[in-house]
Scaffold this active site. Structure first.
Site, short mmCIF file in Angstrom:
data_model
loop_
_atom_site.label_atom_id
_atom_site.label_comp_id
_atom_site.label_asym_id
_atom_site.label_seq_id
_atom_site.Cartn_x
_atom_site.Cartn_y
_atom_site.Cartn_z
CB THR A 1 -0.98 0.02 1.20
OG1 THR A 1 -1.75 1.21 1.14
CG2 THR A 1 -0.25 -0.03 2.53
NE ARG A 2 0.15 5.89 -4.32
CZ ARG A 2 -0.99 6.05 -5.00
NH1 ARG A 2 -1.54 5.05 -5.65
NH2 ARG A 2 -1.57 7.23 -5.02
CG HIS B 1 -9.27 4.53 5.61
ND1 HIS B 1 -8.95 5.38 6.64
CD2 HIS B 1 -8.83 5.13 4.48
CE1 HIS B 1 -8.37 6.46 6.15
NE2 HIS B 1 -8.28 6.33 4.84
CG HIS C 1 -7.38 -0.17 2.78
ND1 HIS C 1 -7.84 1.05 3.25
CD2 HIS C 1 -7.29 -0.06 1.44
CE1 HIS C 1 -7.99 1.86 2.23
NE2 HIS C 1 -7.67 1.22 1.12
NE ARG D 1 -12.58 -0.60 -9.20
CZ ARG D 1 -12.32 0.58 -9.74
NH1 ARG D 1 -11.34 1.32 -9.27
NH2 ARG D 1 -13.03 1.00 -10.76
#
Ligand code: PPS
Length: 570
Positions: free
Chosen positions: A197-198, A202, A205, A291
């Site tokens: 992740t970058r 929340h 996720h 996605r």
């Protein structure tokens, strides 16, 4: 499935020299030519040296680069989707010879590695852009970097590490592949799902990553990128504090966090494969691709550069040879009547679905609006609000531009007083005349000097903005490109508002309050804006003021109203 994944290519390429050899090399390096690494190169080099980029042993040579671009493979036929190159200036490359050793230094001048030059070549950047990113549109951040930031010549060659790049932040959370493999071994984790992740994480996720691990009877590694991500992303300091908080939301002993100093390319599908291979080098067995993985945003026509599930498809095609399983995930949506998250493809018409898009989330943050509990955890929102307060608490630059005598200074002064009267914010006036007395006293009015003057004003304004103040600038600023540079500088740290005082030349000349137009007409002042020097009208001003129709006081009032509407003041 084996206990631990073999690294890509079979061997973890850890390229640091032992202590004695490193000392020797450091001493030798004084004789070598030296290259100051860019931020991206330093990230890449760290990944090469610690084995995260195994099987790479250096920056790619021309033949491997071509093979990677065209076939997503190294010449050895191993899958590798992203070219990793050392780009240098022509000037630096000029005297370089094959077989020569060069030292690679970090920002402080510390020698990180020694590279033995294998080949040197000039790059066809458009060709690279088309192969790697599938486009040459500069709106793609990877293409923009390639065309406008990367140097023109590439140097290929193997490297040996002399000293690992220094990090002063989150030391305990940064791991090399062998360190992380060691942690997994110690914990007895045989199956590990990695989550890339970058962004701040929340509830969606958390749900998605936990399910991915659970469904595969595996443990979870949260592996965020803290190197270079996309412009405009939340800074990594804030994100890491958020990740530390979300870690507490997973069942104990199931999940761990480690930071990855990767420089992302936003190459979508190719990048997903790259990310998977890197995680395999860290010992993970599974990799989540959601996605629009590593998506670069949209083209100017609003179409995305890559399809939302294109990354999953390309990964799936190569999964068999990657040997790190794909965990494809659909977007998670909140179903109100079930009070839980569900993958979007598992929803049914009777479900009341709620989502908040990334841009809607940013809007709520910047306007200080409510962010519901179903979307995120209060601790995380609190952390984000500390660094990203609502717009009316953030800094701003109000940048006037217009001809001499157009009324900029008068309106700027009126505005300054009105802002001070409202209170709550520190305001600094950087008036044209004032700046030329202090910051730019040695400058004249050539194009070069004017641009330097404006960039100085921009720099000071961006610092004021960064620290939450309001900078009111009122120079002529006649050149469009320079104004654009200032806008870019400020927008990285806060709000930028351009106010064009559009009083026509005839009116300014008729008023001639300082008598300068008369002197310019008489040839006593040269390069006078509007007379024998250009003024490029702004195309993108947020506010245009015509002083023939508005008094300075009313103009200042109009600006105040606009600032209120934009949420800059409350
Ligand atoms: S610039 O182009 O933005 O760097 O100019 P700026 O710093 O705003 O300075 C403009 C003021 O300098 C006076 N002045 C001139 N202006 C334009 N061209 C020439 N050649 C020139 N020589 C002196 C002039 O008083 C400007 O002040 P304002 O407040 O704009 O009238």
């Amino acid at each position: 499935m084996g206990a631990f994944k073999e690294p890509h290519g079979g061997v973890l390429k850890e390229l640091y020299l032992g202590e004695t050899a490193a000392e020797e090399e450091k001493a030798n390096a004084r004789e070598y030519k030296s290259w100051d690494l860019t931020e991206r190169q330093l990230c890449d080099l760290e990944m090469i040296l610690n084995g995260a980029f195994s099987p790479l042993e250096g920056f790619l040579n021309e033949a491997d680069t071509r093979s990677v671009m065209e076939k997503m493979r190294l010449r050895s036929d191993l899958l590798w989707p992203i070219p990793i190159n050392l780009d240098v200036t022509e000037e630096f490359a000029d005297g370089l010879g094959t077989g020569e050793r060069i030292s690679l230094r970090d920002r402080e001048g510390v020698v990180v590695a020694i590279l033995t030059v294998e080949d040197i070549w000039k790059v066809d950047k458009l060709e690279e852009a088309n192969f790697v990113y599938g486009t040459e549109l500069e709106d793609h951040p990877g293409v923009d970097y390639l065309l406008h930031h990367a140097h023109d010549v590439y140097v290929g060659g193997k490297v040996v590490g002399v000293e690992p790049p220094t990090h002063y932040d989150f030391k305990l959370l940064r791991d090399s592949p062998s360190e992380l493999r060691g942690r997994f071994r110690k914990l007895g984790w045989r199956k590990v799902v990695a989550f890339q992740t970058r962004n701040p994480m929340h509830r969606a996720h958390q749900e998605l990553s936990f399910r991915a691990a659970h469904e595969n009877e595996a443990n979870l590694l949260i592996h965020p990128v803290v190197g270079m991500t996309r412009k405009g992303d939340i800074d990594h300091y804030t994100r890491v504090r958020c990740y530390e908080k979300i870690l507490e939301k997973y069942p104990e002993q199931t999940t761990t966090l480690s930071l990855l100093n990767l420089a992302m390319r936003m190459a979508g599908p190719r990048e997903a494969i790259w990310h998977g291979l890197i995680r395999k080098n860290f010992g993970c067995t599974h990799f989540i691709v959601g996605r629009d993985h590593a998506g670069p945003g949209s083209r100017p026509d609003g179409q995305p550069f890559y399809g939302p599930y294109e990354a999953q498809e390309l990964y799936a095609k190569h999964e068999h040879e990657m040997d790190i399983s794909l965990v494809p995930f659909q977007q998670m949506v909140y179903v109100e009547n079930l009070a839980q998250y569900v993958p979007v493809d598992k929803t049914t018409p009777d479900m009341r679905i709620k989502t908040i898009t990334g841009s809607e989330f940013r809007r709520r943050l910047s306007e200080g609006l409510e962010i519901p509990d179903w979307f995120s955890y209060p601790e995380i929102i609190e952390e984000l609000r500390k660094m990203y307060p609502p717009r009316h608490e953030q800094g701003a630059t109000l940048f006037f531009t217009g001809l001499s005598g157009s009324g900029k200074s008068t309106i700027a002064n009126a505005l300054l007083v009105k802002l001070l009267e409202l209170g709550g914010r520190r305001v600094t006036l950087l008036d044209g005349d004032l700046v030329r007395k202090n910051l730019s006293s040695e400058l004249g009015f050539s194009k070069e000097h004017r641009n330097l003057n404006i960039l100085r004003i921009g720099y000071v304004a961006s610092e004021i903005t960064k620290h939450g103040g309001i900078a009111v600038c009122a120079p002529i600023a006649p050149y469009r490109t320079t104004r654009r540079k200032v806008r870019q500088m400020v927008e990285e740290v806060g709000t930028f508002i351009m106010i064009h005082v559009s009083t026509p030349l005839e009116v300014c000349e008729r008023r001639d309050r300082k008598g300068l137009y008369a002197k310019a007409r008489a040839g006593l002042i040269k390069e006078f804006t509007g007379i024998d020097d250009p003024y490029e009208e702004p195309e993108t001003a947020e506010i245009v003021i015509d002083t023939q129709k508005l008094s300075p006081e009313l103009a200042a009032q109009r600006i105040i109203v606009k600032l209120e509407n934009m949420g800059v003041i409350k």
